[in-house]
Design an enzyme around this catalytic site. Sequence first.
Site, mmCIF file in Angstrom:
data_model
loop_
_atom_site.group_PDB
_atom_site.id
_atom_site.type_symbol
_atom_site.label_atom_id
_atom_site.label_comp_id
_atom_site.label_asym_id
_atom_site.label_seq_id
_atom_site.Cartn_x
_atom_site.Cartn_y
_atom_site.Cartn_z
ATOM 1 C CG ASP A 46 -8.576 -2.757 -0.571
ATOM 2 O OD1 ASP A 46 -8.967 -1.987 -1.476
ATOM 3 O OD2 ASP A 46 -7.873 -3.765 -0.789
ATOM 4 N N GLY A 47 -9.241 0.925 -0.313
ATOM 5 C CA GLY A 47 -8.441 2.075 -0.741
ATOM 6 C C GLY A 47 -7.685 1.871 -2.029
ATOM 7 C CD GLU A 48 -6.114 -3.377 -3.899
ATOM 8 O OE1 GLU A 48 -6.672 -3.638 -4.980
ATOM 9 O OE2 GLU A 48 -5.560 -4.238 -3.190
ATOM 10 C CG ASP A 180 12.898 32.093 0.567
ATOM 11 O OD1 ASP A 180 13.332 32.225 -0.596
ATOM 12 O OD2 ASP A 180 11.996 31.298 0.865
ATOM 13 C CE LYS A 203 12.469 31.341 5.024
ATOM 14 N NZ LYS A 203 11.175 30.763 4.659
ATOM 15 N NE ARG A 205 12.986 28.306 8.209
ATOM 16 C CZ ARG A 205 11.665 28.388 8.213
ATOM 17 N NH1 ARG A 205 11.011 28.264 9.355
ATOM 18 N NH2 ARG A 205 10.992 28.594 7.097
ATOM 19 C CB ALA A 235 -0.091 31.061 5.065
ATOM 20 N N GLY A 236 2.695 30.598 7.282
ATOM 21 C CA GLY A 236 3.344 31.255 8.426
ATOM 22 C C GLY A 236 4.405 32.250 7.996
#
Length: 336
Positions: A46-48, A180, A203, A205, A235-236
């Site tokens: 169950d991911g535990e 930046d 930059k 926005r 990486a934009g």
Amino acid sequence: MPTVFEPKLISGNANLPLAKAVARRMSMHRGVNVGLVEARVERFNDGEIFVEVFENVRGEDMFIIQPTSNPANDNLMELLIISDALRRSSASRITAVIPYFGYARQDRRTKARTPISAKLVANMLIEAGIERILTMDLHAAQIQGFFDIPVDNLYASPIFALDIQAQFSDLSKVTVVSPDVGGVARARELAQRIGCGLAIVDKRRNKPGEIAEMTVIGDVEGQTCIIVDDICDTAGTLCKAAEVLSEAGATEVHSYITHGVLSGPAVERITNSVMKSLVITDSIQATDPVKAAPNIRILPTAPMFAQAILNIWNGTSVSSLFETETLMPIYEGFYG
């Protein structure tokens, strides 16, 4: 309490290659075998997450090597549960070695009704029994103040300085660039280390995730530009900054990024960008596409972390590792 003869390392599944490399380096320094404590860290259906430590750790000085990178929640829970297992096994002291500290970008409230997740993570780590944090290039230095325990924040810039000096023969033609305004202090510090100029990409926005305009502040014409930052995710911004620098007359553009998150289209963008190279550290385990990318290179952090762990264990200075000169003998096999 029994005498502690050697520091003991244990690792989750986030970055086993780095943990094994740290153990090898510590073995070289100590002249004795320093291995990872044998344990199993696995998941139920169950991911535990379940942890079992197979060695006696009573009275030992334990170091858990576990970046909280993608998948951040799973790796964070592994770290917390390993710490709980060690605490309940009577370990003398537990230090979390977190090369990449996830949730660090959520260090303040940017708008109403939002969390400060980095502080929440700090509280969780302390409650799990962790008594010291060793990390590298926190996204925001003030996160150290979220903890009421010692935090040692290492810097990748001394490693970057060594690599830049080895890769570029004429540093007078090199300019360090901050992508930046917020990263100017980091870029200035690296520029001072290697004795070169500084520029900034400003930059603007229109809305989150969409860059409207980029402007280069400083003269980069005829220069080899080195963009420096702490995290590269999709990486934009990085690839756009490289384009703007090339248009401003830069002969080459390289990037040095501490934590290569590199999610989504990042590797494809970098491969197709004007950047000649992207240099990252192994703070986050590299995926197969990252390893295969022709213009991505990975610098090792194991020598630095191994020495920092030994310094903590010995009770000696960790800040000595902030200096390039101190790291030269530690990285002797890499840079001559």
